[in-house]
Design a protein around this motif. Structure first.
Motif, PDB file in Angstrom:
ATOM      1  N   VAL A 154       0.687  -0.969   0.227  1.00 37.33           N
ATOM      2  CA  VAL A 154      -0.492   0.255   0.250  1.00 37.33           C
ATOM      3  C   VAL A 154       1.238   1.625   0.052  1.00 37.33           C
ATOM      4  O   VAL A 154       0.710   1.836  -0.816  1.00 37.33           O
ATOM      5  CB  VAL A 154      -1.038  -0.174   1.157  1.00 37.33           C
ATOM      6  N   GLY A 155       2.065   0.914   0.330  1.00 36.41           N
ATOM      7  CA  GLY A 155       2.486   2.307   1.264  1.00 36.41           C
ATOM      8  C   GLY A 155       3.083   2.712  -0.370  1.00 36.41           C
ATOM      9  O   GLY A 155       4.228   3.376  -0.869  1.00 36.41           O
ATOM     10  N   LEU A 156       4.081   1.678  -0.964  1.00 33.70           N
ATOM     11  CA  LEU A 156       4.918   1.612  -2.067  1.00 33.70           C
ATOM     12  C   LEU A 156       3.809   2.238  -3.136  1.00 33.70           C
ATOM     13  O   LEU A 156       3.835   3.099  -4.016  1.00 33.70           O
ATOM     14  CB  LEU A 156       5.314   0.141  -3.098  1.00 33.70           C
ATOM     15  N   VAL A 157       2.890   1.283  -3.471  1.00 35.69           N
ATOM     16  CA  VAL A 157       1.728   2.406  -4.371  1.00 35.69           C
ATOM     17  C   VAL A 157       1.685   3.799  -4.368  1.00 35.69           C
ATOM     18  O   VAL A 157       1.275   4.794  -5.504  1.00 35.69           O
ATOM     19  CB  VAL A 157       0.286   1.245  -4.764  1.00 35.69           C
ATOM     20  N   ALA A 158       1.576   4.133  -3.227  1.00 39.42           N
ATOM     21  CA  ALA A 158       1.098   5.641  -2.610  1.00 39.42           C
ATOM     22  C   ALA A 158       2.208   6.233  -3.091  1.00 39.42           C
ATOM     23  O   ALA A 158       1.834   7.439  -3.782  1.00 39.42           O
ATOM     24  CB  ALA A 158       0.712   5.476  -1.619  1.00 39.42           C
ATOM     25  N   LEU A 159       3.370   5.940  -2.660  1.00 37.78           N
ATOM     26  CA  LEU A 159       4.203   6.109  -2.916  1.00 37.78           C
ATOM     27  C   LEU A 159       4.175   6.464  -4.557  1.00 37.78           C
ATOM     28  O   LEU A 159       5.050   7.780  -5.437  1.00 37.78           O
ATOM     29  CB  LEU A 159       5.696   6.301  -2.615  1.00 37.78           C
ATOM     30  N   GLN A 160       4.289   5.224  -5.379  1.00 38.76           N
ATOM     31  CA  GLN A 160       4.241   5.634  -7.193  1.00 38.76           C
ATOM     32  C   GLN A 160       3.300   6.376  -7.481  1.00 38.76           C
ATOM     33  O   GLN A 160       3.865   7.290  -8.778  1.00 38.76           O
ATOM     34  CB  GLN A 160       4.308   3.925  -7.716  1.00 38.76           C
TER      35      GLN A 160
END
Length: 495
Positions: free
Chosen positions: A177-183
């Motif tokens: 979830v954090g990765l997708v948000a940052l991307q």
């Protein structure tokens, strides 16, 4: 791609042995051991090659774009080599130890095959060039290590595996979830000194703070921070070589290393400080350090006492990151290495005590200095290092962390480090006293239960104990974790 082939050879040096070992019949012990040792030796060779290259300003880089927003990136820098070197060297000792430990045991091909894949994941995340690639190897680590925890297939091991998977899968979801948000807000960015999120001015600070907490939960599970630590003591149902790699080399270090990457190379430590994120990290580290130490005091099982010690000790790395200064940074970086060397020594010894004499409880350790002097010596050095006794690696870690706290006027944190050291002494010194100053307990005056492979169980912890002393006494030499960490700071790499 600049010198990208070397990076794939580094990974292949453990993937190919894994494939070959899986295909071997169980009875081919000599060939399996040879493949294991050739694999780990070749990995150390490639790590040395990379170190020489980085010192000479060579670039090692590979990138492949799946989509405009997702790319697989491998690259080498000073920070990645710190972790890759630790992993490769300790894996050599763990391989030798495991060969002796599992002598005449079943399912060795399965164990050593997944064992090699585990080191692939660990080294892979050390050279990951962006958050997506780190996530790929981070999850591969979960898939390879749960089989090792389950190795004995007992009821206790099965329960421990379920707890481990529940924690790591949930942690992986938070990470995703954090990765997708940052991307979505920053695009496909590579790790960079100083971070890159501070350049995105259109994002509200509260959004970045929430994403940091989500990512901290994602990697904090593997780092065993409170209250996400429960899987680690449970996983002590695994064999000693697995316990050693979980605590010293692979899983908990992967989590701590992930936090380092996120703070320094995604957010940037200055930007993280401005957002108040380092105070969150500081609070988590302090609570975990004290909680782990107090819980260690309550354990009568040797491995579980060591497990809670790891919960406490790994958070020293997070403490160093949160102190926002060069001295604290150095303390955290060297503890990444020092804790691994000291903790693997202790777990090697605990496994040897259990395998040779059947000793698993603290009350059974009386007189081990007479029955196993070399093993007791190695355990004593590891324990003294964890306490932070001068001339050991642990002393340097705590000294720099303490100076980092003092540098920033955080006297409360300095008190936490001192209190933690006292708690370390309270749960380690009684064990050392029992081994050297009390007569052997009955019925452990009997002959050893396990005769074969004694040297393979004793020599690895003896060498890592000596390495604990070397890292403390010769800290100013060119070949020390301290000098490498100072180089990171001098290059303003961790800024």
């Amino acid at each position: 791609m600049e010198n990208g082939l070397v990076l794939f050879l580094l990974l292949a040096s453990s993937v190919l042995p894994a494939v070959m070992i899986f295909l071997l019949p169980e009875r081919c012990a000599t060939l399996r051991n040879t493949i294991n040792l050739l694999g780990v030796s070749s990995k150390i060779f490639f790590v040395i090659y990379l170190i020489r290259g980085i010192i000479n300003d060579e670039v090692f880089y590979y990138a492949f774009a799946f989509t405009p927003q997702i790319s697989f990136v491998l690259k080498v820098d000073h920070l990645s080599l710190l972790f890759a070197t630790l992993s490769s060297i300790l894996w050599l000792f763990t391989t030798i130890y495991a060969i002796g430990y599992f002598q005449n045991s079943q399912n060795q091909s399965r164990f050593f095959g997944f064992f090699s894949l585990c080191v692939t994941a660990t080294v892979g995340l050390s050279i990951a060039g962006n958050l997506f690639t780190f996530f790929v190897f981070y999850e591969l680590l979960t898939l390879t290590t749960f089989v090792l925890v389950l190795h004995t297939q007992t009821v206790e091991a099965t329960k421990a595996t379920i707890i481990y998977l529940a924690h790591t899968i949930i942690g992986g979801l938070f990470f995703l979830v954090g990765l997708v948000a940052l991307q979505s807000i920053g695009g496909d960015r590579e790790f960079v000194s100083g971070g890159y999120l501070h350049k995105i001015v259109s994002v509200e600070p509260i959004v970045l703070q929430i994403m940091f907490v989500i990512l901290l939960i994602g990697v904090g599970v593997k780092a065993a921070v409170f209250p996400l630590h429960r899987w680690l003591p449970s996983a002590m149902a695994a064999p000693a070589p697995v316990s050693a790699l979980l605590h010293a080399v692979a899983v908990v270090k992967a989590g701590a290393f992930g936090i380092i990457r996120i703070v320094y190379e995604v957010y940037g430590v200055e930007f993280a400080y401005d957002l108040g994120l380092l105070w969150i990290l500081l609070g988590v580290a302090v609570v975990t350090i004290l909680y782990g130490s107090i819980m260690a005091l309550r354990q009568n099982d040797i491995k579980k006492r060591l497990a809670y010690s790891t919960v406490s000790q790994v958070s020293y790395i997070l403490l160093g990151v949160s102190l926002f200064g060069p001295l604290g940074t150095i303390g955290g970086m060297i503890h990444l290495v020092h804790q691994g060397v000291m903790k693997i020594t202790l777990f090697f010894c605990a496994g040897a005590f259990a395998k040779i004499y059947g000793i698993k409880k603290i009350g059974q350790m009386n007189g081990l200095g007479r029955m196993m002097p070399l093993g007791a010596f190695a355990f004593s050095i590891g324990a003294l290092g964890m306490i932070g006794v001068p001339l050991t690696a642990g002393f340097l870690s705590k000294w720099y962390l303490g100076m980092g706290a003092y540098e920033n006027g955080l006297l409360t944190v300095l008190g936490v480090i001192a209190l933690s050291s006292l708690l370390n002494a309270a749960y380690f010194l009684p064990l050392v006293y029992r081994m050297w100053f009390l007569p052997p307990s009955e019925p452990y005056t009997q002959k050893p239960q396990f005769r074969n492979g004694h040297a393979l169980l004793i020599l690895p912890p003896l060498f890592t104990a000596l390495l604990t002393l070397y890292l403390g006494i010769f800290a100013l030499s060119d070949y020390s974790a301290l000098q490498w960490a100072k180089t990171l700071v001098q290059l303003e790499y961790l800024r």
